[in-house]
Design a protein around this motif. Structure first.
Motif, PDB file in Angstrom:
ATOM      1  N   PRO A   1      -6.159  -5.319   0.151  1.00  0.00           N
ATOM      2  CA  PRO A   1      -5.850  -4.151  -0.668  1.00  0.00           C
ATOM      3  C   PRO A   1      -7.093  -3.344  -1.032  1.00  0.00           C
TER       4      PRO A   1
ATOM      5  N   VAL B   1      -8.623  -0.265  -3.717  1.00  0.00           N
ATOM      6  CA  VAL B   1      -8.500   0.627  -4.874  1.00  0.00           C
ATOM      7  C   VAL B   1      -9.734   1.519  -4.826  1.00  0.00           C
TER       8      VAL B   1
ATOM      9  N   PRO C   1      -1.175  -4.540  -4.786  1.00  0.00           N
ATOM     10  CA  PRO C   1      -1.006  -3.096  -4.582  1.00  0.00           C
ATOM     11  C   PRO C   1      -2.335  -2.432  -4.191  1.00  0.00           C
ATOM     12  N   SER C   2      -2.232  -1.281  -3.502  1.00  0.00           N
ATOM     13  CA  SER C   2      -3.409  -0.469  -3.190  1.00  0.00           C
ATOM     14  C   SER C   2      -3.263   0.871  -3.877  1.00  0.00           C
ATOM     15  N   SER C   3      -4.386   1.519  -4.147  1.00  0.00           N
ATOM     16  CA  SER C   3      -4.325   2.802  -4.835  1.00  0.00           C
ATOM     17  C   SER C   3      -5.492   3.666  -4.427  1.00  0.00           C
TER      18      SER C   3
ATOM     19  N   LYS D   1       3.093  -1.848  -2.837  1.00  0.00           N
ATOM     20  CA  LYS D   1       2.884  -0.440  -3.241  1.00  0.00           C
ATOM     21  C   LYS D   1       1.582   0.123  -2.722  1.00  0.00           C
TER      22      LYS D   1
END
Lengths: 279, 182, 285
Positions: free
Chosen positions: C176, C178, C198-200, C270
């Motif tokens: 992931p 961020v 999750p990744s963002s 996500k």
């Protein structure tokens, strides 16, 4: 008597752990066979060797994974339960018997029969599935408490992860655990202090489900001026303008008037606001 | 107080919350089983998780003909067998390499005890999987011969022969290791 | 038996003449346990960061300092920028008879501790360009406070990147991830999408350009306040807020709006994309 029988007996005695010796007949065979005697001594040493050796413990993460899996399975089962079936409309019976039935007004009789059947079924069902006893309820309640405690531990642990992606996962995990005060408190602290905008944005999204709580709204309002990221600040404002109380909305516009918002956010708000929103 | 069998029957009926009770009672034993079978800590935890996932998945097929423990360990054995099959060879791991030995013995006694434990574990880890398994089930999981025979689906006499061979082999390896150490 | 903790700390003092050319220093760091996953933590004030995954088991570091200004220029800047008399420094004290010495010493700390490699410098006055080769599965935490660009290539561990002033480019990654940029663009090309966490991707003023493998199972959430969203993936975006949907050719052009979401291949983990001003591009490969 075979050697394997003696070994089996010895294991049985070692497992019992009461220090009993082999039966005399077996012991004589052991005494007469150095090879067997050596095996028996070795087995005694092996069985006793671990008595004071600390056993490796699994991590709390293992527990957390299990409870998460169990919780998910329970949710899936609950959501997969078929909805109560709608009562089907009975088509009028066009056969002769149906006509005769209607002619002689059996409706009250049918209703009575149905009621008897339903009560009867209920009686039978209740007899075979006894009501949970207080003890069972207590056990289940204790289990539920334990699950909640573990869920809280897992959430707090994940929110404390050194990596932003780990904390992001923690925020996702906390979504179902917000009833716990500690988790909510941690989320709100991170909203003001986490170095990652992504984590703070995810927290805004998570707490948005509980916007009907006045205390939470106030805490979110306080958080607005603590944000240095325009994206997070606007996300908070947007949430409160959309679903917050009138008081919250007024306070936001007061922040705008008093130049307490990031310039870009203020510009954006000035463009999108309408007179109705300010009222 | 419900027995493990009763609890599993409730899980079978759909009262999944009782699985937590079964998990708490058996997690340490299962974890130790996997560790002693030669898996490292992380993998052992994965195997425990996988075992309980399978328990949930197969809950409707549970019959109270055997003890819950026997049924559970049958699933556990299959889980670890699948793992070994995928890995192609055995992952030998000394389960005590990361542990701190805390006891009240003198330093010399601690050293001697540690040495002995280490030799036992090394000897155990060097056995073929099938032999290691019956020693682990008997010595560490406290399964009776009856239980083990049922688990391995073999008759009692066959099991007795296998156990004798396993112990002989373990003893032999232990002596070699002690000899090398000296 | 506890494994021994090996700490290797290098203090790199680079002292350059005022008219010096850029210098390069190389170091090879062995990990405490090459069999375990490594972690690389870089925190610089200015310069650039480039990290590349490779087959080896050591951390290969190359540090290049930016060239320094000539003395003459510096003097000129002093007399013109301060706006005060030449005999006073910015703190108001007398500098009569004194010569300003440009601080040419650069401090860069490199430390390895239990498989975690840290590279830090808090110096603002010099550009420090750090280029590192790491084993493929290394986890990265990269911060460049006032620098230029951060580039990551072929690294398969988790990635945390903060770059308030420069661009972020990450290709051949699995996540992931961020990543957050302030002024510039965030460009990410996934080799495969790791569903673990999750990744963002966040870009305050810049653009987000993300490419996903066709078979990725992703829940994509997109939010932009003043930008547009362009999608080339085989999944329909549904708005969470009211937006206008216009379909042209093979692309879906979505007008300015609030949050949009799409499930690629049924979705699983996500991927959140957020911009304030910039556009968002979502591509498939």
């Amino acid at each position: 008597m075979k050697h394997e029988d003696i070994i089996a007996k010895k294991i049985e005695l070692l497992q019992a752990g009461d220090g009993q010796n082999l039966p005399e007949e077996m012991q004589q065979l052991v005494d007469s066979s150095p090879e067997l005697a050596s095996e028996i001594s070795f087995m005694e040493a092996l069985w006793q060797a671990d008595n004071h050796q600390p056993v490796e413990q699994p991590s709390q993460q293992m527990d957390a994974r299990f409870y998460q899996m169990l919780s998910q399975t329970q949710s899936e089962l609950n959501s997969a339960k078929p909805p109560l079936e709608a009562t089907t409309k009975n088509k009028p019976d066009s056969t002769l018997s149906g006509w005769l039935t209607r002619l002689f007004n059996p409706q009250p009789l049918a209703t009575m029969a149905l009621l008897v059947m339903v009560f009867g079924l209920g009686y039978v069902t209740n007899n075979t599935s006894p009501e949970p006893t207080p003890h069972v309820s207590a056990v289940v309640s204790k289990l539920e408490q334990k699950i909640e405690t573990l869920n809280t531990m897992v959430a707090l642990n994940m929110l404390n992860d050194q990596s932003a992606s780990g904390r992001l996962a923690g925020v996702s995990y906390s979504m179902s655990n917000q009833a716990n005060g500690k988790v909510t408190q941690t989320l709100l602290q991170l909203l003001n202090s986490d170095s990652s905008s992504a984590v703070r944005l995810a927290i805004v999204d998570t707490v948005s489900q509980r916007l009907n709580e006045e205390k939470l709204q106030n805490q979110l309002l306080d958080s607005i001026t603590k944000q240095d990221s325009p994206i997070v600040q606007i996300a908070l404002i947007q949430l409160l303008l959309k679903d917050g109380s009138q008081t919250s909305k007024k306070q936001i516009y007061a922040l705008l008037e008093n130049n307490q918002l990031i310039d870009e956010v203020a510009d954006y708000l000035n463009v999108i606001k309408t007179p109705a929103q300010e009222a | 107080m419900y027995s493990e069998q009763d609890l599993m029957l409730k899980v079978k009926e759909g009262q999944l919350g009782y699985l937590a009770n079964l998990f708490e009672k058996n997690k340490q034993g299962l974890f130790s089983f996997f560790v002693r079978m030669g898996l490292n800590r992380a993998l052992s935890e994965d195997m425990v998780q996988e075992t309980f996932v399978r328990v949930l998945a197969y809950r409707t097929s549970y019959r109270a003909e055997s003890t819950f423990k026997a049924w559970l360990y049958r699933i556990a054995r299959n889980t670890v067998s699948d793992h070994f099959r995928k890995m192609g060879n055995q992952e030998i791991h000394d389960p005590f390499v990361e542990q701190d030995f805390k006891g009240e013995n003198s330093p010399l006694e601690i050293l001697e005890d540690e040495h002995q434990h280490s030799m036992f574990d090394k000897a155990l880890a060097s056995l073929p999987v099938e032999q290691r398994e019956i020693i682990v089930l008997s010595r560490f999981q406290q399964f009776s011969y009856q239980d083990i025979a049922e688990l391995l689906n073999c008759n009692l006499n066959t099991l007795k022969t296998r156990m004798r061979t396993a112990i002989e082999k373990l003893h032999e390896r232990y002596q070699v290791l002690c000899g090398e150490a000296q | 038996m506890k494994k021994a903790t090996i700490i290797a700390t290098f203090f790199v003092f680079l002292s350059a003449n005022l008219l010096a050319e850029p210098r390069t220093i190389e170091r090879s760091i062995s990990l405490t346990d090459p069999a375990k996953v490594a972690e690389l933590d870089i925190s610089l004030m200015s310069g650039t960061i480039a990290v590349e995954g490779y087959k080896g088991k050591t951390i290969e570091i190359s540090v290049t300092t930016g060239s320094l200004k000539k003395l003459g220029k510096v003097k000129k800047a002093e007399t013109s920028t301060h706006g005060k008399s030449e005999s006073h420094s910015s703190s108001g004290r007398s500098t009569k008879g004194l010569k300003r010495i440009t601080n040419s010493a650069i401090q860069l700390y490199i430390e390895e501790r239990n498989n975690k490699v840290s590279i830090e410098s808090s110096q603002k006055s010099h550009k420090i360009n750090v280029s590192v080769k790491v084993p493929f599965n290394t986890n990265l935490e990269l911060e460049l406070h006032r620098g230029s660009d951060i580039n990551v290539t072929n690294v398969h561990g988790y990635i945390d990147i903060e770059n308030p002033r420069g661009a972020i480019v990450a290709t051949g990654i699995k996540g992931p991830i961020v990543a957050e940029s302030g002024r510039k663009d965030v460009t990410v090309v996934f080799d495969s999408f790791n569903p673990k966490n999750p990744s963002s991707l966040t870009a305050h003023r810049g653009v987000i350009d993300v490419t996903l493998p066709k078979k990725s199972k992703v829940n994509i959430e997109v939010k932009t306040y003043q930008g547009d969203i362009f999608s080339g993936i085989d999944a329909e975006f549904r708005s969470i807020d009211k937006v206008d949907n216009n379909k042209t050719e093979n692309r879906q052009r979505i007008s300015i709006g609030g949050a949009m979401a799409a499930k690629l291949n049924g979705g699983q983990q996500k991927l959140m994309l957020n911009t304030f001003r910039g556009d968002i591009y979502i591509r498939e490969k």
